[in-house]
Design an enzyme around this catalytic site. Sequence first.
Site, PDB file in Angstrom:
ATOM      1  CG  ASP A 254       9.171  -7.091   3.739  1.00 30.59           C
ATOM      2  OD1 ASP A 254       9.977  -8.042   3.729  1.00 30.59           O
ATOM      3  OD2 ASP A 254       8.138  -7.096   4.445  1.00 30.59           O
ATOM      4  CB  ILE A 255       3.848  -6.984   2.689  1.00 34.60           C
ATOM      5  CG1 ILE A 255       2.412  -6.528   2.536  1.00 34.60           C
ATOM      6  CG2 ILE A 255       3.989  -7.992   3.817  1.00 34.60           C
ATOM      7  CD1 ILE A 255       1.453  -7.633   2.136  1.00 34.60           C
TER       8      ILE A 255
ATOM      9  CG  ASN B 221      16.398 -14.012   7.674  1.00 28.08           C
ATOM     10  OD1 ASN B 221      17.419 -13.640   8.235  1.00 28.08           O
ATOM     11  ND2 ASN B 221      15.315 -13.264   7.583  1.00 28.08           N
TER      12      ASN B 221
ATOM     13  CD  GLU C 162       8.261 -14.730   9.480  1.00 19.45           C
ATOM     14  OE1 GLU C 162       7.536 -14.083   8.691  1.00 19.45           O
ATOM     15  OE2 GLU C 162       8.521 -14.368  10.639  1.00 19.45           O
TER      16      GLU C 162
ATOM     17  CG  HIS D 219      13.447 -13.695   0.734  1.00 22.95           C
ATOM     18  ND1 HIS D 219      12.953 -14.950   1.005  1.00 22.95           N
ATOM     19  CD2 HIS D 219      13.429 -13.022   1.901  1.00 22.95           C
ATOM     20  CE1 HIS D 219      12.630 -15.030   2.286  1.00 22.95           C
ATOM     21  NE2 HIS D 219      12.911 -13.880   2.861  1.00 22.95           N
ATOM     22  CG  MET D 220      19.847 -11.308  -1.250  1.00 22.25           C
ATOM     23  SD  MET D 220      20.946 -10.487  -2.438  1.00 22.25           S
ATOM     24  CE  MET D 220      22.167 -11.782  -2.621  1.00 22.25           C
ATOM     25  CG  HIS D 221      15.198  -9.418   4.194  1.00 22.48           C
ATOM     26  ND1 HIS D 221      13.905  -9.131   4.574  1.00 22.48           N
ATOM     27  CD2 HIS D 221      15.325 -10.766   4.297  1.00 22.48           C
ATOM     28  CE1 HIS D 221      13.282 -10.256   4.910  1.00 22.48           C
ATOM     29  NE2 HIS D 221      14.118 -11.262   4.748  1.00 22.48           N
TER      30      HIS D 221
HETATM   31  P1  5GP Z   1      11.961 -14.073   5.828  1.00 21.71           P
HETATM   32  O1  5GP Z   1      11.578 -14.010   7.278  1.00 21.71           O
HETATM   33  O2  5GP Z   1      11.426 -15.314   5.154  1.00 21.71           O
HETATM   34  O3  5GP Z   1      13.415 -13.837   5.595  1.00 21.71           O
HETATM   35  O4  5GP Z   1      11.261 -12.827   5.165  1.00 21.71           O
HETATM   36  C1  5GP Z   1      10.032 -12.882   4.513  1.00 21.71           C
HETATM   37  C2  5GP Z   1       9.616 -11.467   4.234  1.00 21.71           C
HETATM   38  O5  5GP Z   1       8.557 -11.489   3.300  1.00 21.71           O
HETATM   39  C3  5GP Z   1       9.108 -10.716   5.479  1.00 21.71           C
HETATM   40  O6  5GP Z   1       9.892  -9.543   5.696  1.00 21.71           O
HETATM   41  C4  5GP Z   1       7.658 -10.400   5.133  1.00 21.71           C
HETATM   42  O7  5GP Z   1       7.251  -9.137   5.611  1.00 21.71           O
HETATM   43  C5  5GP Z   1       7.642 -10.451   3.602  1.00 21.71           C
HETATM   44  N1  5GP Z   1       6.374 -10.846   3.024  1.00 21.71           N
HETATM   45  C6  5GP Z   1       5.571 -11.863   3.424  1.00 21.71           C
HETATM   46  N2  5GP Z   1       4.472 -11.940   2.645  1.00 21.71           N
HETATM   47  C7  5GP Z   1       4.580 -10.938   1.734  1.00 21.71           C
HETATM   48  C8  5GP Z   1       3.747 -10.516   0.659  1.00 21.71           C
HETATM   49  O8  5GP Z   1       2.676 -11.055   0.370  1.00 21.71           O
HETATM   50  N3  5GP Z   1       4.189  -9.444  -0.068  1.00 21.71           N
HETATM   51  C9  5GP Z   1       5.364  -8.808   0.211  1.00 21.71           C
HETATM   52  N4  5GP Z   1       5.687  -7.772  -0.551  1.00 21.71           N
HETATM   53  N5  5GP Z   1       6.179  -9.202   1.220  1.00 21.71           N
HETATM   54  C10 5GP Z   1       5.788 -10.247   1.971  1.00 21.71           C
END
Ligand code: 5GP
Length: 114
Positions: free
Chosen positions: A31-32, A88, A96, A101-103
């Site tokens: 994750d970035i 999420n 977002e 995706h899975m974290h």
């Molecule tokens: P969500 O809130 O949709 O469950 O999580 C999206 C995740 O994607 C966030 O933790 C965010 O930091 C990560 N993310 C967003 N843009 C990028 C990107 O360009 N590269 C990477 N590696 N992660 C990203």
Amino acid sequence: MNNHLIFQKIIRKEISSNIIYQDKIVTAFDDINPKAPIHILIVPNCFIKTANDINKKNKNVIAHMFYIAIQIAKEKKISEDGYKIIVNCNENGGQEIHYLHMHLLGGTKLKTLY
Ligand code: 5GP
């Protein structure tokens, strides 16, 4: 740009990211904006928008994502201490990026929501 394209570009290696694992079905990358010492995203290579779009045809992909997440947890040596796997969904779930995706989070004691 629709934000799901970010993950498509990472899968296709059109934008750089630290890919931890990739096969024909899934891709896993750092994750970035990590929320824990280990924060890896596991995504299907085929586009699935949200958890609501899991169906009879693609449900095996989800099992593989889960399996790979756990293999990575073992490889990163966080499996014994423990970790969280979070998905999420939509606005109230805090999704977002509209690409399923899975974290995988670990490497520290994580807060629990409930
Ligand atoms: P969500 O809130 O949709 O469950 O999580 C999206 C995740 O994607 C966030 O933790 C965010 O930091 C990560 N993310 C967003 N843009 C990028 C990107 O360009 N590269 C990477 N590696 N992660 C990203």
